[in-house]
Design an enzyme around this catalytic site. Structure first.
Site, PDB file in Angstrom:
ATOM      1  N   HIS A 120     -14.743  51.998  46.695  1.00 42.35           N
ATOM      2  CA  HIS A 120     -15.021  53.096  45.654  1.00 42.35           C
ATOM      3  C   HIS A 120     -13.513  53.300  45.331  1.00 42.35           C
ATOM      4  O   HIS A 120     -12.841  54.269  45.949  1.00 42.35           O
ATOM      5  CB  HIS A 120     -15.634  54.148  46.056  1.00 42.35           C
ATOM      6  CG  HIS A 120     -17.122  54.180  46.035  1.00 42.35           C
ATOM      7  ND1 HIS A 120     -17.944  54.127  45.144  1.00 42.35           N
ATOM      8  CD2 HIS A 120     -18.013  53.790  47.031  1.00 42.35           C
ATOM      9  CE1 HIS A 120     -19.147  53.762  45.377  1.00 42.35           C
ATOM     10  NE2 HIS A 120     -19.203  53.601  46.629  1.00 42.35           N
TER      11      HIS A 120
ATOM     12  N   ALA B  53     -14.593  45.159  70.665  1.00 46.04           N
ATOM     13  CA  ALA B  53     -15.200  46.327  70.036  1.00 46.04           C
ATOM     14  C   ALA B  53     -14.410  47.561  69.298  1.00 46.04           C
ATOM     15  O   ALA B  53     -13.386  47.776  69.986  1.00 46.04           O
ATOM     16  CB  ALA B  53     -16.031  46.960  71.343  1.00 46.04           C
TER      17      ALA B  53
ATOM     18  N   THR C  84      -8.201  44.978  59.058  1.00 43.72           N
ATOM     19  CA  THR C  84      -7.441  45.514  57.670  1.00 43.72           C
ATOM     20  C   THR C  84      -6.538  44.275  56.967  1.00 43.72           C
ATOM     21  O   THR C  84      -6.367  44.330  55.696  1.00 43.72           O
ATOM     22  CB  THR C  84      -6.750  46.592  57.645  1.00 43.72           C
ATOM     23  OG1 THR C  84      -5.582  46.519  58.490  1.00 43.72           O
ATOM     24  CG2 THR C  84      -7.567  47.625  58.092  1.00 43.72           C
TER      25      THR C  84
ATOM     26  N   ARG D 265      -4.931  43.431  65.654  1.00 41.39           N
ATOM     27  CA  ARG D 265      -3.836  42.621  65.776  1.00 41.39           C
ATOM     28  C   ARG D 265      -4.258  41.521  66.897  1.00 41.39           C
ATOM     29  O   ARG D 265      -4.688  42.051  67.788  1.00 41.39           O
ATOM     30  CB  ARG D 265      -2.590  43.396  65.985  1.00 41.39           C
ATOM     31  CG  ARG D 265      -2.425  43.726  67.107  1.00 41.39           C
ATOM     32  CD  ARG D 265      -0.962  44.421  67.398  1.00 41.39           C
ATOM     33  NE  ARG D 265      -0.770  45.100  68.730  1.00 41.39           N
ATOM     34  CZ  ARG D 265      -0.806  44.218  69.891  1.00 41.39           C
ATOM     35  NH1 ARG D 265      -0.552  43.028  69.818  1.00 41.39           N
ATOM     36  NH2 ARG D 265      -0.568  44.818  70.894  1.00 41.39           N
TER      37      ARG D 265
END
Length: 195
Positions: free
Chosen positions: A106, A158, A163, A178
């Site tokens: 959004h 987990a 990103t 990473r």
């Protein structure tokens, strides 16, 4: 097969049987789509043969969005998939429970940024495709955000938040995720990636 069934309670067997019948009626080619499940804009949801889902999955498609899943994917309970452009998932993927994968946000938060004075729900939907390769395993509570590619054969630990794109055949952990190991096909071992 009977021994596997006996590991479940009677109520679980009843619920799975009910879900199995509805799967065969409404999801041709799928193995088992457990109830309840919520699919918004089913026309944009494409899956391969052998799909298996857990309970309480939400699949939300906005506008012309598409979610494509390959063959033999197994999706755990409470998984939430969102697309307003494209989420593409390869063959033989395994998602644990409480996974969130979305190509949508959004508002915009770089150039042409949305104002913090705007109500979050009134900000325009912004999307960036997500691609998850074949044989990817996402551990419990993993989040995969827009613009990310996860290479084939990779494992995401987990609680990780993906990103940025991840290479093939690696193990990635953390927030942001990473790579910490990669598979060496010569030695057939997972080797630490030096920092």
């Amino acid at each position: 097969m009977i021994n596997e069934i006996l590991k479940y309670s009677f109520s679980d067997i009843f619920r799975m049987s009910f879900s199995f019948i509805l799967t065969k009626l409404f999801y041709p080619g799928a193995m088992l789509v457990r109830r309840p499940i919520s699919i918004r804009q089913k026309r944009g949801f494409h899956y391969g043969k052998g799909l298996s889902t857990g309970k309480n999955c939400r699949i939300e498609i906005f506008g012309d969005g598409v979610i494509e899943m390959g063959d033999r994917c197994q999706i755990g309970d409470n998984t939430h998939l969102v697309s307003s452009q494209l989420v593409k998932i390869g063959n033989d993927c395994l998602f644990a429970s409480k996974i969130f994968v979305s190509d949508t946000s959004h508002g915009s938060y770089g150039e042409d940024a949305s104002s913090p004075l705007d109500l979050p729900n009134s900000r325009p939907l912004v999307s960036d495709p997500v691609e998850i390769g074949d044989r990817v395993w996402l551990g419990e509570n993993v989040v995969v955000l827009g613009g990310v590619t996860i290479g084939e054969g990779s494992i995401v630990g987990a609680g990780s938040v993906v990103t940025k794109s991840l290479p093939a055949n690696c193990i990635a952990v953390g927030s942001p995720a990473r790579p910490i190991k990669r598979f060496n096909f010569d030695s057939k071992t997972w080797e630490k990636i030096p920092r």
